[in-house]
Write a protein that holds these residues in place. Structure first.
Motif, mmCIF file in Angstrom:
data_model
loop_
_atom_site.group_PDB
_atom_site.id
_atom_site.type_symbol
_atom_site.label_atom_id
_atom_site.label_comp_id
_atom_site.label_asym_id
_atom_site.label_seq_id
_atom_site.Cartn_x
_atom_site.Cartn_y
_atom_site.Cartn_z
ATOM 1 N N ILE A 32 3.417 -29.265 -15.732
ATOM 2 C CA ILE A 32 3.789 -28.026 -15.043
ATOM 3 C C ILE A 32 2.776 -27.818 -13.938
ATOM 4 O O ILE A 32 1.569 -27.984 -14.153
ATOM 5 C CB ILE A 32 3.762 -26.826 -15.996
ATOM 6 N N THR A 33 3.246 -27.506 -12.742
ATOM 7 C CA THR A 33 2.317 -27.255 -11.647
ATOM 8 C C THR A 33 2.625 -25.922 -10.981
ATOM 9 O O THR A 33 3.779 -25.468 -10.979
ATOM 10 C CB THR A 33 2.378 -28.372 -10.583
ATOM 11 N N ALA A 34 1.571 -25.309 -10.446
ATOM 12 C CA ALA A 34 1.708 -24.083 -9.650
ATOM 13 C C ALA A 34 1.024 -24.358 -8.326
ATOM 14 O O ALA A 34 -0.049 -24.984 -8.304
ATOM 15 C CB ALA A 34 1.024 -22.916 -10.352
ATOM 16 N N GLU A 82 -5.252 -36.526 0.101
ATOM 17 C CA GLU A 82 -4.452 -37.633 -0.440
ATOM 18 C C GLU A 82 -4.283 -37.556 -1.951
ATOM 19 O O GLU A 82 -3.446 -38.251 -2.522
ATOM 20 C CB GLU A 82 -5.094 -38.965 -0.053
ATOM 21 N N ARG A 83 -5.105 -36.731 -2.584
ATOM 22 C CA ARG A 83 -5.060 -36.613 -4.046
ATOM 23 C C ARG A 83 -4.000 -35.630 -4.537
ATOM 24 O O ARG A 83 -3.680 -35.618 -5.728
ATOM 25 C CB ARG A 83 -6.420 -36.147 -4.583
ATOM 26 N N LEU A 84 -3.525 -34.787 -3.661
ATOM 27 C CA LEU A 84 -2.484 -33.826 -4.065
ATOM 28 C C LEU A 84 -1.191 -34.584 -4.342
ATOM 29 O O LEU A 84 -0.741 -35.369 -3.497
ATOM 30 C CB LEU A 84 -2.262 -32.792 -2.951
ATOM 31 N N ASP A 91 4.856 -34.927 -4.953
ATOM 32 C CA ASP A 91 5.973 -34.058 -5.359
ATOM 33 C C ASP A 91 5.584 -32.595 -5.150
ATOM 34 O O ASP A 91 6.392 -31.773 -4.706
ATOM 35 C CB ASP A 91 6.415 -34.346 -6.803
ATOM 36 N N ARG A 92 4.336 -32.273 -5.451
ATOM 37 C CA ARG A 92 3.857 -30.899 -5.230
ATOM 38 C C ARG A 92 3.864 -30.569 -3.746
ATOM 39 O O ARG A 92 4.289 -29.499 -3.328
ATOM 40 C CB ARG A 92 2.435 -30.744 -5.781
ATOM 41 N N TRP A 93 3.364 -31.494 -2.961
ATOM 42 C CA TRP A 93 3.291 -31.287 -1.512
ATOM 43 C C TRP A 93 4.671 -31.020 -0.920
ATOM 44 O O TRP A 93 4.880 -30.076 -0.168
ATOM 45 C CB TRP A 93 2.615 -32.499 -0.867
HETATM 46 C C1 PAU Z 1 0.794 -33.319 -11.424
HETATM 47 C C2 PAU Z 1 1.945 -34.313 -11.273
HETATM 48 C C3 PAU Z 1 1.919 -35.292 -12.440
HETATM 49 C C4 PAU Z 1 3.245 -33.492 -11.333
HETATM 50 O O1 PAU Z 1 4.345 -34.337 -11.234
HETATM 51 C C5 PAU Z 1 1.874 -35.050 -9.907
HETATM 52 O O2 PAU Z 1 1.949 -34.135 -8.868
HETATM 53 C C6 PAU Z 1 0.610 -35.864 -9.763
HETATM 54 O O3 PAU Z 1 0.497 -36.926 -10.295
HETATM 55 N N1 PAU Z 1 -0.386 -35.317 -8.990
HETATM 56 C C7 PAU Z 1 -1.653 -35.958 -8.717
HETATM 57 C C8 PAU Z 1 -2.792 -35.097 -9.127
HETATM 58 C C9 PAU Z 1 -2.892 -33.796 -8.353
HETATM 59 O O4 PAU Z 1 -1.890 -33.297 -7.813
HETATM 60 O O5 PAU Z 1 -4.012 -33.270 -8.279
#
Ligand code: PAU
Ligand code: ATP
Ligand code: K
Length: 249
Positions: free
Chosen positions: A127-129, A97-99, A102-104
């Motif tokens: 920036i994310t990878a 749930e912490r991911l 938008d990345r998911w």
């Molecule tokens: C990393 C961001 C800010 C990129 O938009 C977002 O995906 C977010 O708030 N993520 C939560 C923390 C995480 O993905 O570990």
């Protein structure tokens, strides 16, 4: 018609799809809920029935936007939520749930388009990878400050780094050592960005040899497309995943 929203930390990306659920008709980037409502109001031609959205904002902020959309347009709203597994992809976080959603969604979209291993690089406020193996296992990823955060931290925490945004654009015409503050900062941050990208490519190559697809997305993706000529620049990758996570019946 269908309204799609990607609510990031700095901007809301929106687009309206034809009732066929596939063809984008119009879209934009806005800085606030009010600007979004204004953009949609100007476009009376949209007869919005449904909305799907993803948000990395607080639940309160997201709820408030949804209430405004329902009040203004009477749309039914479907919202992406965290899941452990979907469309053959397994969320790699210890606490899924912490991911960031938008990345998911971007990595769901990437895996779907690649039909194999992929590296998804998103250049927004952060920036994310993210790494997804050929079997759909998400290996995790990295988060670092995006271009706007890097430059603003320098401007905020030093007394003599000051310049205006117009000069910033010109500074990117070359990557030679800067001969002014604006050039030194803008090019320095750009090199950090490129270095980050190259390191991600090295890691992906270590895992998968040459057998993976690189996706670049987010507002600043064009800044690095030159260093990864083979990458697929997919500005709407989050929307690809959003359609998968929120199918509209
Ligand atoms: C990393 C961001 C800010 C990129 O938009 C977002 O995906 C977010 O708030 N993520 C939560 C923390 C995480 O993905 O570990
Ligand atoms: N009219 C506009 N206003 C603001 N940004 C715009 C506009 N048109 C295009 N953009 C681009 O869209 C980007 C916003 O998308 P981005 O992926 O950076 O979202 P974000 O909300 O800043 O970040 P994140 O989604 O990672 O939190 C900006 O970086 C900018 O380059
Ligand atoms: K984003």
């Amino acid at each position: 018609m269908i309204l799609e929203l990607d609510c990031g930390n700095s901007f809301i990306k929106w687009r309206v799809l034809h009732p066929d659920g596939v063809t984008p008709l119009e879209g934009g980037v806005v800085g606030s809920d009010n600007d979004l409502l204004a953009s949609l109001n100007n476009a009376d031609k949209f007869q919005l029935k449904k909305c799907r959205l993803v948000s990395v904002r607080t639940p309160e902020e997201t709820d408030s936007l949804i209430t405004s959309l329902v009040d203004a347009f009477g749309v039914s709203v479907s919202r992406a939520v965290p899941v452990r597994e979907m469309a053959g992809v397994r969320n790699g976080y210890d606490d899924y749930e912490r991911l960031g959603l938008d990345r998911w969604l971007a990595l769901l979209g990437g895996f779907h388009l690649a039909a194999g291993a992929c590296l998804v690089l998103d250049f927004g406020t952060a920036i994310t990878a993210d790494f997804v193996a050929a079997d759909g296992e998400h290996l995790g990823g990295f988060i670092c400050p995006g271009m706007p955060l890097m430059r603003n931290q320098l401007r905020t925490h030093t007394r003599r780094i000051r310049y205006d945004d117009m000069a910033a654009e010109r500074a990117h015409e070359s990557l030679a050592p800067g001969r002014s503050t604006v050039e030194a900062v803008e090019r320095g941050c750009m090199l950090m960005l490129r270095g980050f990208v190259l390191t991600q490519l090295e890691l992906a190559t270590e895992y998968w040899g040459g057998d993976f697809v690189v996706f670049l997305t987010g507002g600043d993706a064009n800044l690095v497309s030159g260093v990864v000529p083979d990458a697929r620049v997919v500005p709407d990758l989050v929307f690809v995943g959003l359609a998968m996570a929120c199918p509209l019946s």
